[in-house]
Design an enzyme around this catalytic site. Sequence first.
Site, PDB file in Angstrom:
ATOM      1  N   CYS A 121      36.838 -74.161 -75.415  1.00  0.00           N
ATOM      2  CA  CYS A 121      36.452 -74.960 -76.584  1.00  0.00           C
ATOM      3  C   CYS A 121      36.427 -76.446 -76.219  1.00  0.00           C
ATOM      4  CB  CYS A 121      37.454 -74.717 -77.716  1.00  0.00           C
ATOM      5  SG  CYS A 121      37.139 -75.665 -79.218  1.00  0.00           S
ATOM      6  N   SER A 123      37.669 -78.772 -77.834  1.00  0.00           N
ATOM      7  CA  SER A 123      38.958 -79.418 -78.121  1.00  0.00           C
ATOM      8  C   SER A 123      39.847 -79.465 -76.875  1.00  0.00           C
ATOM      9  CB  SER A 123      39.689 -78.683 -79.242  1.00  0.00           C
ATOM     10  OG  SER A 123      38.960 -78.781 -80.438  1.00  0.00           O
ATOM     11  N   HIS A 180      38.625 -82.350 -74.905  1.00  0.00           N
ATOM     12  CA  HIS A 180      39.049 -83.659 -75.418  1.00  0.00           C
ATOM     13  C   HIS A 180      40.419 -84.055 -74.850  1.00  0.00           C
ATOM     14  CE1 HIS A 180      35.917 -84.732 -78.207  1.00  0.00           C
ATOM     15  NE2 HIS A 180      36.015 -83.614 -78.893  1.00  0.00           N
ATOM     16  N   HIS A 186      43.588 -72.643 -77.237  1.00  0.00           N
ATOM     17  CA  HIS A 186      44.047 -72.518 -78.630  1.00  0.00           C
ATOM     18  C   HIS A 186      43.196 -71.536 -79.423  1.00  0.00           C
ATOM     19  CE1 HIS A 186      40.751 -75.305 -78.458  1.00  0.00           C
ATOM     20  NE2 HIS A 186      40.491 -74.967 -79.700  1.00  0.00           N
ATOM     21  N   CYS A 223      39.136 -70.045 -83.639  1.00  0.00           N
ATOM     22  CA  CYS A 223      38.781 -71.477 -83.726  1.00  0.00           C
ATOM     23  C   CYS A 223      37.352 -71.658 -84.195  1.00  0.00           C
ATOM     24  CB  CYS A 223      39.035 -72.215 -82.415  1.00  0.00           C
ATOM     25  SG  CYS A 223      38.502 -73.944 -82.483  1.00  0.00           S
TER      26      CYS A 223
HETATM   27 ZN   LIG Z   1      38.718 -74.992 -80.614  1.00  0.00          ZN
END
Ligand SMILES: [Zn+2]
Length: 365
Positions: free
Chosen positions: A38, A40, A43, A59, A165
């Site tokens: 993902c 995220s 990041h 996650h 997610c």
């Molecule tokens: Zn995610």
Amino acid sequence: MRAAVLTQINKPLQILNLDQDPPKSKEVRVRVKAAGVCMSDWHIMNGDWPLPLPMVLGHEAAGIILENGPGVENVKPGDHVIFSFRPHCGRCRYCSSGQTVLCIGHNDTPRWRMHDGTARVKLNGEPVNQMARIGTFSEEVVCPAEQIVKVRDDLPFTHAAIIGCSVATGIGAVTRHARVAAGSSVLVVGCGGVGLNVVQGTRLVGASPIIACDLRDNKLDYAKNFGATHTINAVTGNVLERVREMTEGLGVDYAFDAIGSEQTALQVIDAVAPGGRAVLVGIPAFATRAPINPSQIVYGEKVISGTYYGSVRPSIDFPILADLDLGKRINLDALISRTYQFDEINEGFALMLAGEVARGVIVFD
Ligand SMILES: [Zn+2]
Ligand SMILES: [Zn+2]
């Protein structure tokens, strides 16, 4: 126990052997079966979200309960489960009012440690953090049981993982947060893992037209597959002009920013019709700022809202999303355009950044 650890920003993940303590009170141990790659995670890897390292990332995942610590009541060994990346204390004002993604019940401990403040994984005796208290790029995870949701056994683990997610965030943004009515016109900016789920969420509720916007034609082809009726390549077309052409000059009823940048936030605010709603879904870098035009908001009675994790209530919504998937009302097979072995995890990030995949999922043996 092997896990993919970020030890330094702008460096690849390293798969390391870590020591893992057994679950303490109200914690579980889960064997991870599938974990999505993902933005995220990226990041954190690139420093957009400065967080303390070393950290096990990941996650968006699903697995099987191996062991319960004392006092766990929501799952038992053998259950198939999806991880939630938000806590759910069940007592705070937000949990009590059903806005569980806003839970503040554990704000007194860091969100990369267990609720007693300690770590369950260690490297050479030193604590290693777990992203969102789960850190699912890991063969096994010990985490709070409140971040675990049981789902039906016939749901494939790859599908279960992405429900945790991108599917929840994208479809929830439409159904739980914005509550888009049938027949509404929508714009979705960004057709990655989250954006494609916003697109199929708007199809699920009967929106029309569904306008998808991205920088890459292959992403726009994916979007058509998930229900987009119109597409705009933002490299070659003026997004605002094209949206107005497609909506009798007014703009759309709902515009979703599935990217999370200054430019895309301003784009969705500009693209909504008077009385419409701009929804910010993608999570920007912490330092991002965007200069909105307040008079346009006032004269147009526009609403700007943010949704985190699609405003879902995981224990209610993950099983609903599983039913929608197995009932063929949403398409998760087509989202998972690549699977990887655990050792290929850095390739998974490279292909995501190159825009080559809708969603890549790591499958554990
Ligand atoms: Zn995610
Ligand atoms: Zn709470």
